[in-house]
Design a protein around this motif. Structure first.
Motif, PDB file in Angstrom:
ATOM      1  N   UNK A 218       4.930   4.326 -14.422  1.00  0.00           N
ATOM      2  CA  UNK A 218       5.836   5.467 -14.328  1.00  0.00           C
ATOM      3  C   UNK A 218       5.958   6.136 -15.690  1.00  0.00           C
ATOM      4  N   UNK A 219       5.936   7.467 -15.670  1.00  0.00           N
ATOM      5  CA  UNK A 219       6.008   8.214 -16.926  1.00  0.00           C
ATOM      6  C   UNK A 219       6.455   9.648 -16.638  1.00  0.00           C
ATOM      7  N   UNK A 220       7.551  10.035 -17.255  1.00  0.00           N
ATOM      8  CA  UNK A 220       8.058  11.415 -17.178  1.00  0.00           C
ATOM      9  C   UNK A 220       8.186  11.910 -15.740  1.00  0.00           C
ATOM     10  N   UNK A 221       8.725  11.055 -14.886  1.00  0.00           N
ATOM     11  CA  UNK A 221       8.983  11.452 -13.512  1.00  0.00           C
ATOM     12  C   UNK A 221       7.822  11.255 -12.553  1.00  0.00           C
ATOM     13  N   UNK A 222       6.672  10.843 -13.053  1.00  0.00           N
ATOM     14  CA  UNK A 222       5.511  10.543 -12.206  1.00  0.00           C
ATOM     15  C   UNK A 222       5.441   9.027 -11.985  1.00  0.00           C
ATOM     16  N   UNK A 223       5.012   8.623 -10.783  1.00  0.00           N
ATOM     17  CA  UNK A 223       4.757   7.221 -10.529  1.00  0.00           C
ATOM     18  C   UNK A 223       3.363   7.077  -9.936  1.00  0.00           C
ATOM     19  N   UNK A 224       2.527   6.339 -10.648  1.00  0.00           N
ATOM     20  CA  UNK A 224       1.120   6.184 -10.272  1.00  0.00           C
ATOM     21  C   UNK A 224       0.852   4.770  -9.773  1.00  0.00           C
ATOM     22  N   UNK A 225       0.173   4.654  -8.623  1.00  0.00           N
ATOM     23  CA  UNK A 225      -0.486   3.389  -8.295  1.00  0.00           C
ATOM     24  C   UNK A 225      -1.668   3.248  -9.240  1.00  0.00           C
ATOM     25  N   UNK A 226      -1.868   2.052  -9.772  1.00  0.00           N
ATOM     26  CA  UNK A 226      -2.948   1.853 -10.742  1.00  0.00           C
ATOM     27  C   UNK A 226      -4.107   1.053 -10.163  1.00  0.00           C
ATOM     28  N   UNK A 227      -4.129   0.920  -8.843  1.00  0.00           N
ATOM     29  CA  UNK A 227      -5.196   0.144  -8.209  1.00  0.00           C
ATOM     30  C   UNK A 227      -5.453   0.611  -6.798  1.00  0.00           C
ATOM     31  N   UNK A 228      -5.363  -0.286  -5.817  1.00  0.00           N
ATOM     32  CA  UNK A 228      -5.688   0.079  -4.432  1.00  0.00           C
ATOM     33  C   UNK A 228      -4.882   1.274  -3.947  1.00  0.00           C
ATOM     34  N   UNK A 229      -5.525   2.122  -3.141  1.00  0.00           N
ATOM     35  CA  UNK A 229      -4.823   3.297  -2.611  1.00  0.00           C
ATOM     36  C   UNK A 229      -5.265   3.656  -1.194  1.00  0.00           C
ATOM     37  N   UNK A 230      -6.142   2.850  -0.578  1.00  0.00           N
ATOM     38  CA  UNK A 230      -6.542   3.051   0.817  1.00  0.00           C
ATOM     39  C   UNK A 230      -5.934   1.926   1.652  1.00  0.00           C
ATOM     40  N   UNK A 231      -5.142   2.274   2.657  1.00  0.00           N
ATOM     41  CA  UNK A 231      -4.544   1.283   3.548  1.00  0.00           C
ATOM     42  C   UNK A 231      -5.448   1.160   4.760  1.00  0.00           C
ATOM     43  N   UNK A 232      -6.300   0.150   4.733  1.00  0.00           N
ATOM     44  CA  UNK A 232      -7.249  -0.117   5.809  1.00  0.00           C
ATOM     45  C   UNK A 232      -6.964  -1.498   6.403  1.00  0.00           C
ATOM     46  N   UNK A 233      -7.600  -1.810   7.530  1.00  0.00           N
ATOM     47  CA  UNK A 233      -7.392  -3.078   8.230  1.00  0.00           C
ATOM     48  C   UNK A 233      -5.906  -3.305   8.520  1.00  0.00           C
TER      49      UNK A 233
ATOM     50  N   UNK B 212      -7.231   4.914  12.047  1.00  0.00           N
ATOM     51  CA  UNK B 212      -6.583   5.856  11.133  1.00  0.00           C
ATOM     52  C   UNK B 212      -6.534   5.296   9.721  1.00  0.00           C
ATOM     53  N   UNK B 213      -6.607   6.201   8.744  1.00  0.00           N
ATOM     54  CA  UNK B 213      -6.317   5.859   7.360  1.00  0.00           C
ATOM     55  C   UNK B 213      -4.832   6.120   7.148  1.00  0.00           C
ATOM     56  N   UNK B 214      -4.115   5.114   6.689  1.00  0.00           N
ATOM     57  CA  UNK B 214      -2.662   5.194   6.543  1.00  0.00           C
ATOM     58  C   UNK B 214      -2.268   5.196   5.065  1.00  0.00           C
ATOM     59  N   UNK B 215      -1.014   5.573   4.820  1.00  0.00           N
ATOM     60  CA  UNK B 215      -0.465   5.549   3.462  1.00  0.00           C
ATOM     61  C   UNK B 215       0.962   5.027   3.540  1.00  0.00           C
ATOM     62  N   UNK B 216       1.319   4.017   2.727  1.00  0.00           N
ATOM     63  CA  UNK B 216       2.700   3.537   2.698  1.00  0.00           C
ATOM     64  C   UNK B 216       3.548   4.435   1.787  1.00  0.00           C
ATOM     65  N   UNK B 217       4.471   5.164   2.391  1.00  0.00           N
ATOM     66  CA  UNK B 217       5.272   6.100   1.598  1.00  0.00           C
ATOM     67  C   UNK B 217       5.967   5.355   0.456  1.00  0.00           C
ATOM     68  N   UNK B 218       5.915   5.951  -0.733  1.00  0.00           N
ATOM     69  CA  UNK B 218       6.406   5.294  -1.931  1.00  0.00           C
ATOM     70  C   UNK B 218       5.286   4.683  -2.751  1.00  0.00           C
ATOM     71  N   UNK B 219       4.098   4.565  -2.127  1.00  0.00           N
ATOM     72  CA  UNK B 219       2.933   4.054  -2.836  1.00  0.00           C
ATOM     73  C   UNK B 219       2.668   2.594  -2.522  1.00  0.00           C
ATOM     74  N   UNK B 220       1.565   2.117  -3.022  1.00  0.00           N
ATOM     75  CA  UNK B 220       1.146   0.747  -2.732  1.00  0.00           C
ATOM     76  C   UNK B 220       2.014  -0.286  -3.424  1.00  0.00           C
ATOM     77  N   UNK B 221       2.797   0.155  -4.380  1.00  0.00           N
ATOM     78  CA  UNK B 221       3.766  -0.761  -4.977  1.00  0.00           C
ATOM     79  C   UNK B 221       4.788  -1.222  -3.947  1.00  0.00           C
TER      80      UNK B 221
END
Length: 521
Positions: free
Chosen positions: A50-65, A225-234
């Protein structure tokens, strides 16, 4: 030994998804469990910044299986739907080709009808071919889940099952033919071939090196479907942590394990950097397997010593570029892939005899702010850029606001310029307000990753299924392994299964399928 009637004690090393999942499952089995994480935050490769209001996942970002996540959560008495806010992505992803090809970008939508229609619109006859391809991919995926992924391989009984043996004439070509060869003989259009071949990168390999059995991956992003967990993979990490702690797991961060203690080749606990010695009846290491074997055990107790690793293939390294950008970026979908025209040369740069950072590179861009308004300030976009590069820490380290090693920052500049040109965002560089790079040197230093790799051991034929490192030491009784370089492999779902394999071993369950789920009240 523990006192009569006292719960057995387990120590888990590492707070990545594999370690957390193992701790949660062990606690649910009645073990008194403590987890030690060397860093101040949990998640391992599935980290967050997290930096200056941004929050980044730093690894996996595809929710599969998704069914693997569902199964894991049900083992702990809950569901993925209860723990996560999952959003289906439409399009699943967007593909840009090198401008010199003159090829238009494609939006790939999940679902058999949508995928076959897209392929048919690009290449007459390709729709029917894709339909057959996805039938085969779904069959291979079902076979993998029911026969291979949940097998501890303590015996070869599962591989000798008559039902599986009867299928060997169909399986053998899929094991001996590369994914690229399997795809290229069926489809002519470069974009279509690349859509079907890029999942090799999820497996830590090249489409020219992974077996075509892994065409099963296309079932996941095209059929499902390709899914995304809202809030990020964290949020996935937080959910597993919640469940672990609710089951009684004690988690310590900033607690670096420096040795696994033994007595007569039996694990007795761990030693920490602060001098503490913590006893245990079971030690499970979710740390990098090379680090565990070569740094935490003496040579005579190593199942996988340094000379074993010399003939092994790591996944690629990664150049990560996290960008906070002012203003909208509609040119980019939630997931965007940029594919080079000379596909084979790109992979030769990464895996070949003269490795280098590819230029131009095939690039993955995640824009989670397309779906999630919590990851960037209002009026801004969040970009996570991943460039597969050689697994080589000597390439250097990244940094914040251009403070990384010069070669890494120059490569990041080239990638930003490439995205700007290929995707029609000429002012992209001028709109960047936050920038951070991560490189193989960081993976090696921060995560103990062997050769600075980003994912784990690549899924070559010789490093898959029965040929992959097992989840238990052959030299130390009471020492188990979990994570991306052990069975069954790379990725968050695989690490959840890896944790389940620990429990199967403890129960003496040698069946090839997943554990039975408890009934929900």
């Amino acid at each position: 030994m523990t006192d009569a009637g006292a719960p057995q004690r387990a120590v888990v090393i590492g707070g990545g998804i594999g370690g957390l999942a193992t701790a949660a499952l062990l606690a649910a089995e009645g073990w008194s469990t403590t987890l030690f994480e060397a860093r101040e935050e949990l998640g391992g490769r599935a980290g967050s910044w997290e930096h200056e209001g941004f929050r980044f996942d730093t690894g996996p970002s595809w929710y599969l299986m998704p069914e693997v996540f569902d199964h894991f959560f049900r083992l702990l008495g809950t569901t993925a739907a209860d723990e996560l806010d999952l959003v289906p992505l439409d399009p699943a992803y967007r593909v840009y080709s090198e401008p010199s090809t003159g090829l238009d970008p494609l939006d790939v939508r999940s679902g058999r009808a949508e995928a076959t229609a897209l392929f048919e619109s690009v290449e007459p006859g390709a729709g029917a071919k894709l339909d057959a391809y996805l039938d085969s991919a779904a069959d291979a995926y079902e076979l993998a889940v029911s026969r291979f992924l949940y097998d501890t391989y303590e015996t070869t009984a599962g591989l000798r099952d008559p039902a599986l043996v009867r299928r060997m004439p169909q399986l053998a070509p899929l094991l001996t033919r590369s994914l690229a060869r399997h795809v290229d003989r069926r489809f002519r259009d470069l974009r279509l071939r690349q859509i079907l071949e890029y999942p090799a990168v999820f497996l830590g390999g090249s489409p020219y090196g992974v077996p075509s059995l892994y065409h099963l991956m296309s079932h996941l992003d095209l059929d499902e479907h390709v899914l995304y967990p809202r809030g990020g993979f964290t949020e996935i990490i937080a959910a597993v942590q919640r469940l672990a702690e609710a089951s009684g797991v004690v988690i310590e961060t900033g607690a670096r394990v420096t040795a696994i203690t033994t007595d007569d080749a039996v694990a007795t606990g761990v030693e920490l950097a602060d001098g503490r010695r913590v006893p245990a009846d079971l030690v499970v290491s979710g740390a990098d397997l090379h680090h565990t074997e070569t740094r935490l055990l003496p040579r005579e107790l190593q199942t996988y010593p340094d000379d074993w690793w010399r003939s092994r293939t790591p996944s690629p390294g990664a150049l990560l570029v996290m960008l906070g950008v002012q203003g909208p970026l509609p040119e980019l979908a939630h997931h965007t892939l940029l594919f080079t025209e000379d596909w084979r040369a790109n992979f030769d740069d990464i895996f070949g005899s003269h490795p280098r950072i590819p230029e131009p590179a095939s690039v993955y861009v995640c824009r989670p702010s397309a779906t999630d308004d919590t990851v960037a300030p209002a009026g801004h976009e969040n970009l996570f850029v991943l460039v597969p590069v050689p697994a080589d820490p000597s390439l250097g380290h990244g940094g914040i606001d251009g403070a990384g090693d010069p070669g890494i920052e120059a490569a990041a500049d080239r990638v930003i310029a490439q995205i700007a040109q290929w995707c029609g965002i000429p002012d992209l560089a001028d709109r960047i307000v936050v920038r951070r790079t991560v490189a193989p040197g960081d993976f090696a230093d921060d995560l103990g990753a062997w050769r600075g790799n980003a994912l784990g051991l690549a899924h070559t034929l010789g490093q898959s299924a029965v040929f992959r490192p097992r989840n238990a030491s052959r030299r130390v009784k009471g020492l188990a392994y979990v994570g991306a370089s052990t069975l069954p492999g790379i990725g968050l779902p695989m690490c959840l299964i890896s944790a389940e394999l620990i429990v199967k071993r403890l129960r003496g369950d040698r069946s090839p399928g997943p554990l039975a789920e408890p009934a929900r009240v």
